[in-house]
Design a protein around this motif. Structure first.
Motif, PDB file in Angstrom:
ATOM      1  N   LYS A 132       0.829  -1.208   0.000  1.00 27.54           N
ATOM      2  CA  LYS A 132       0.000   0.000   0.000  1.00 27.54           C
ATOM      3  C   LYS A 132       0.862   1.257   0.000  1.00 27.54           C
ATOM      4  CE  LYS A 132      -3.857   2.216   2.443  1.00 27.54           C
ATOM      5  NZ  LYS A 132      -3.246   3.550   2.614  1.00 27.54           N
ATOM      6  N   THR A 133       2.018   1.203   0.686  1.00 27.92           N
ATOM      7  CA  THR A 133       2.880   2.384   0.708  1.00 27.92           C
ATOM      8  C   THR A 133       3.480   2.668  -0.664  1.00 27.92           C
ATOM      9  OG1 THR A 133       4.905   1.168   1.326  1.00 27.92           O
ATOM     10  CG2 THR A 133       3.464   1.905   3.115  1.00 27.92           C
ATOM     11  N   ASP A 134       3.407   1.682  -1.592  1.00 21.99           N
ATOM     12  CA  ASP A 134       3.916   1.868  -2.958  1.00 21.99           C
ATOM     13  C   ASP A 134       2.781   2.131  -3.953  1.00 21.99           C
ATOM     14  OD1 ASP A 134       6.193   1.851  -4.807  1.00 21.99           O
ATOM     15  OD2 ASP A 134       5.319   0.003  -5.605  1.00 21.99           O
ATOM     16  N   GLY A 135       1.571   2.363  -3.416  1.00 23.19           N
ATOM     17  CA  GLY A 135       0.453   2.689  -4.290  1.00 23.19           C
ATOM     18  C   GLY A 135      -0.312   1.511  -4.827  1.00 23.19           C
ATOM     19  N   TRP A 136      -0.146   0.336  -4.193  1.00 25.59           N
ATOM     20  CA  TRP A 136      -0.859  -0.874  -4.643  1.00 25.59           C
ATOM     21  C   TRP A 136      -2.366  -0.659  -4.648  1.00 25.59           C
ATOM     22  CZ3 TRP A 136      -3.770  -3.895  -0.984  1.00 25.59           C
ATOM     23  CH2 TRP A 136      -4.322  -5.060  -1.515  1.00 25.59           C
ATOM     24  N   ASP A 137      -2.889  -0.021  -3.603  1.00 30.83           N
ATOM     25  CA  ASP A 137      -4.329   0.180  -3.505  1.00 30.83           C
ATOM     26  C   ASP A 137      -4.850   1.063  -4.639  1.00 30.83           C
ATOM     27  OD1 ASP A 137      -2.777   2.178  -2.299  1.00 30.83           O
ATOM     28  OD2 ASP A 137      -4.472   2.915  -1.116  1.00 30.83           O
ATOM     29  N   SER A 143      10.075  -7.638   5.879  1.00 34.50           N
ATOM     30  CA  SER A 143       9.173  -7.125   4.860  1.00 34.50           C
ATOM     31  C   SER A 143       9.535  -5.690   4.504  1.00 34.50           C
ATOM     32  CB  SER A 143       7.724  -7.209   5.349  1.00 34.50           C
ATOM     33  OG  SER A 143       6.831  -6.845   4.333  1.00 34.50           O
ATOM     34  N   GLY A 144       9.871  -4.918   5.541  1.00 34.93           N
ATOM     35  CA  GLY A 144      10.277  -3.545   5.292  1.00 34.93           C
ATOM     36  C   GLY A 144      11.561  -3.467   4.483  1.00 34.93           C
ATOM     37  N   LEU A 145      12.525  -4.347   4.807  1.00 36.79           N
ATOM     38  CA  LEU A 145      13.795  -4.353   4.070  1.00 36.79           C
ATOM     39  C   LEU A 145      13.595  -4.820   2.630  1.00 36.79           C
ATOM     40  CD1 LEU A 145      16.265  -5.805   6.749  1.00 36.79           C
ATOM     41  CD2 LEU A 145      16.265  -3.491   5.793  1.00 36.79           C
ATOM     42  N   ILE A 146      12.806  -5.903   2.465  1.00 31.99           N
ATOM     43  CA  ILE A 146      12.539  -6.401   1.111  1.00 31.99           C
ATOM     44  C   ILE A 146      11.825  -5.334   0.284  1.00 31.99           C
ATOM     45  CG2 ILE A 146      11.261  -8.111  -0.242  1.00 31.99           C
ATOM     46  CD1 ILE A 146      11.696 -10.073   2.098  1.00 31.99           C
ATOM     47  N   ALA A 147      10.814  -4.714   0.922  1.00 29.94           N
ATOM     48  CA  ALA A 147      10.077  -3.662   0.217  1.00 29.94           C
ATOM     49  C   ALA A 147      10.997  -2.491  -0.118  1.00 29.94           C
ATOM     50  CB  ALA A 147       8.902  -3.185   1.071  1.00 29.94           C
ATOM     51  N   LYS A 172       6.795  -2.530 -17.439  1.00 30.59           N
ATOM     52  CA  LYS A 172       5.657  -3.432 -17.612  1.00 30.59           C
ATOM     53  C   LYS A 172       4.964  -3.778 -16.298  1.00 30.59           C
ATOM     54  CE  LYS A 172       4.397  -7.712 -20.037  1.00 30.59           C
ATOM     55  NZ  LYS A 172       4.905  -8.869 -20.810  1.00 30.59           N
ATOM     56  N   TYR A 173       5.745  -3.874 -15.220  1.00 35.71           N
ATOM     57  CA  TYR A 173       5.187  -4.323 -13.943  1.00 35.71           C
ATOM     58  C   TYR A 173       5.424  -3.276 -12.849  1.00 35.71           C
ATOM     59  CZ  TYR A 173       5.206  -8.834 -16.340  1.00 35.71           C
ATOM     60  OH  TYR A 173       5.006  -9.843 -17.247  1.00 35.71           O
ATOM     61  N   HIS A 174       4.515  -3.290 -11.881  1.00 36.42           N
ATOM     62  CA  HIS A 174       4.674  -2.421 -10.715  1.00 36.42           C
ATOM     63  C   HIS A 174       5.676  -3.042  -9.739  1.00 36.42           C
ATOM     64  CE1 HIS A 174       1.258   0.027 -11.953  1.00 36.42           C
ATOM     65  NE2 HIS A 174       0.530  -1.070 -12.105  1.00 36.42           N
ATOM     66  N   SER A 175       6.290  -2.198  -8.937  1.00 32.81           N
ATOM     67  CA  SER A 175       7.267  -2.702  -7.958  1.00 32.81           C
ATOM     68  C   SER A 175       6.622  -3.648  -6.958  1.00 32.81           C
ATOM     69  CB  SER A 175       7.917  -1.524  -7.228  1.00 32.81           C
ATOM     70  OG  SER A 175       8.656  -0.724  -8.115  1.00 32.81           O
ATOM     71  N   TRP A 176       5.373  -3.354  -6.567  1.00 34.01           N
ATOM     72  CA  TRP A 176       4.722  -4.195  -5.570  1.00 34.01           C
ATOM     73  C   TRP A 176       4.440  -5.602  -6.109  1.00 34.01           C
ATOM     74  CZ3 TRP A 176       0.094  -5.823  -7.413  1.00 34.01           C
ATOM     75  CH2 TRP A 176      -0.615  -4.999  -8.289  1.00 34.01           C
ATOM     76  N   GLN A 177       4.344  -5.766  -7.429  1.00 32.80           N
ATOM     77  CA  GLN A 177       4.158  -7.098  -8.000  1.00 32.80           C
ATOM     78  C   GLN A 177       5.395  -7.969  -7.777  1.00 32.80           C
ATOM     79  OE1 GLN A 177       2.820  -5.430 -11.942  1.00 32.80           O
ATOM     80  NE2 GLN A 177       1.325  -7.101 -11.831  1.00 32.80           N
TER      81      GLN A 177
END
Length: 479
Positions: free
Chosen positions: A70-75, A173-177, A187-192
């Motif tokens: 969500k912090t990357d705009g997934w929503d 999760s925070g580090l991976i994100a 082509k793809y979003h970072s959250w994907q």
């Protein structure tokens, strides 16, 4: 070393070791040295705990990655508006609460070593609703599974090491994100990429866990016949009435006729609200301090690490002192202070104070879940009953997520005052309940000692002699 029968010696400071049969105690004893017991316990610690811990890490990452996404705009990328994100988080908790108990019965029947890896594979193929089904039995299943390997004064610290994966998952999760959100792809979003990376790791490890984890100590190829006998004797002396007990569904639900379990149910429900608030919304709470997307995810790492360290300190101390209730009250009080601070200050003007409060939230929110799980498991010597009790209590704690996700509303961003107040209120209610139950148990143990003319504690009584549970004359609460 002297042999031990089920008759306790008044004032005995430590328990000896005895092998018994599933039909009850016999006159035959099985003697082994503390060195042999330590060697066996190290095998459990090195070969059982790490894979279980990584399994739960995968569970926690898959469950909580929407907060980072969500912090990357997934929503926004999937066109969620208004409260739809919060509703989506809430939907997860419905099957998460409903399916934990029936799946946990399968865990008791077929072993966590078989059911949980199958559930893991389902993590990545499920939409949010079905993800709740597949993840519902992970925690209660592992709590029960560990109770068949470890004694009562070893259980909280081992659940703590296992559960640390959930709290440290916030840091991972925070580090991976933080790393993944630097990726730029037309082509793809970072959250994907975040979902793909975490999903691939989950499936790979599920295959390994299926072949590695033993169904029980008695069937583990890594143990010698003598080690299997020691494992059996340990459990019968300080964990269970019988070993590899056949599942009796009707009897498994019998503990809920005892009012004590209803108090544990209320405790589980109440501590679950601040826990769910921290697990699900810590990134949003940190984001309310006004940091960028990348810094927000990075700044969730330190509170999760500190919370994990605190969790381990509380659980190891609880096992060392064989005490649960006070060790639950201390972190609860800490979390309450954190929620009050965040709700009573201007977080943008006092960023450092607000960020410190985030540390208080993680220090206080994680430990009660583990300690309460060990608490009711320690006082439920029947394997089947323990499996069901763990499932029901964890389901109740998880149902608190429905409360938490309904009080974190879009219109309250960024301060979330109603949500912080609700979380603090449930934490305070839980603190009162835990203190009351712990006090009652101390008085009840003292009353039984006076009535019987003895001076014993739960440590002085073989669990193999407690076939009637709390109704057994020798039963003493582990408080």
């Amino acid at each position: 070393m002297a042999a031990l029968s089920h008759h306790h010696d008044v004032g005995r400071s430590s328990k000896e070791h005895v092998e018994t049969s599933n039909k009850g105690l016999t006159d035959e004893t099985f003697i082994f040295s503390p060195k042999e017991e330590r060697r066996l316990r190290r095998k459990f610690d090195f070969f059982i705990l790490p894979p279980l811990t990584f399994m739960y890490l995968c569970n926690a990452l898959d469950k909580g990655n929407v907060g980072n996404a969500k912090t990357d705009g997934w929503d926004k990328d999937i066109n969620l508006t208004g409260n739809q994100y919060y509703i989506l988080v809430m939907i997860f908790y419905v099957p998460f609460c409903l399916f934990g108990t029936p799946i946990s019965l399968l865990v008791k029947r077929y072993s966590a070593a078989r059911i949980l890896p199958l559930m893991m594979v389902g993590f990545i193929f499920a939409i949010r609703f079905f993800l709740g089904i597949f993840e519902s039995a992970m925690l209660p299943g592992v709590v029960f599974y560990l109770s068949t390997f470890y004694k009562r004064d070893e259980l909280a610290s081992r659940i703590g090491l296992f559960y640390a994966a959930a709290s440290i998952a916030g840091a991972f999760s925070g580090l991976i994100a933080f790393g993944v959100f630097h990726l730029e792809d037309p082509k793809y979003h970072s959250w994907q990429f975040l979902f793909w990376i975490e999903g691939a790791g989950t499936v790979s490890f599920a295959v390994f866990a299926w072949f590695w984890l033993p169904r029980s100590p008695s069937t583990w190829w890594l143990l010698s016949p003598r080690e299997k006998a020691i494992a059996r004797a340990r459990v019968l002396s300080d964990s269970s009435v019988t070993v590899d007990e056949r599942l009796d569904v009707r009897d498994a639900f019998r503990p809920f006729k005892d009012p004590m379990y209803w108090f544990w149910a209320l405790i589980s429900l109440s501590f679950g609200v601040p826990l769910a608030s921290v697990n699900n919304f810590l990134p949003q709470i940190v984001a309310s301090l006004g940091y960028s997307t990348i810094k927000t995810n990075l700044f969730t790492v330190a509170p999760n690490i500190v919370g994990t360290v605190a969790l381990l300190l509380f659980t190891f101390s609880s096992d060392y002192f064989r005490e649960r209730s006070i060790h639950v009250c201390i972190p609860l009080a800490t979390a309450i202070v954190g929620f009050i601070i965040l709700g009573s200050i201007d977080v943008l003007e006092h960023r450092q104070v607000a960020y410190f409060a985030c540390f208080l939230l993680t220090i206080g929110a994680f430990a009660p879940s583990v300690l309460v799980s060990a608490w009711y498991s320690n006082n439920t010597p029947s394997e089947s009953r323990r499996a069901v009790v763990a499932a029901v209590m964890v389901a109740l704690a998880n149902s608190s997520g429905l409360i938490s996700t309904n009080v974190f509303r879009a219109k309250d961003e960024p301060k979330y005052i109603p949500a912080l107040a609700t979380s603090a209120g449930f934490g305070g209610f839980c603190l009162i309940l835990v203190a009351a139950v712990g006090t009652y148990m101390r008085f009840e143990n003292r009353r039984r000692n006076i009535a019987q003319g003895v001076n014993i504690t739960a440590a002085d009584v073989d669990t193999a002699a407690l076939g009637q549970g709390p109704k057994s004359p020798d039963f003493r609460y582990m408080y």
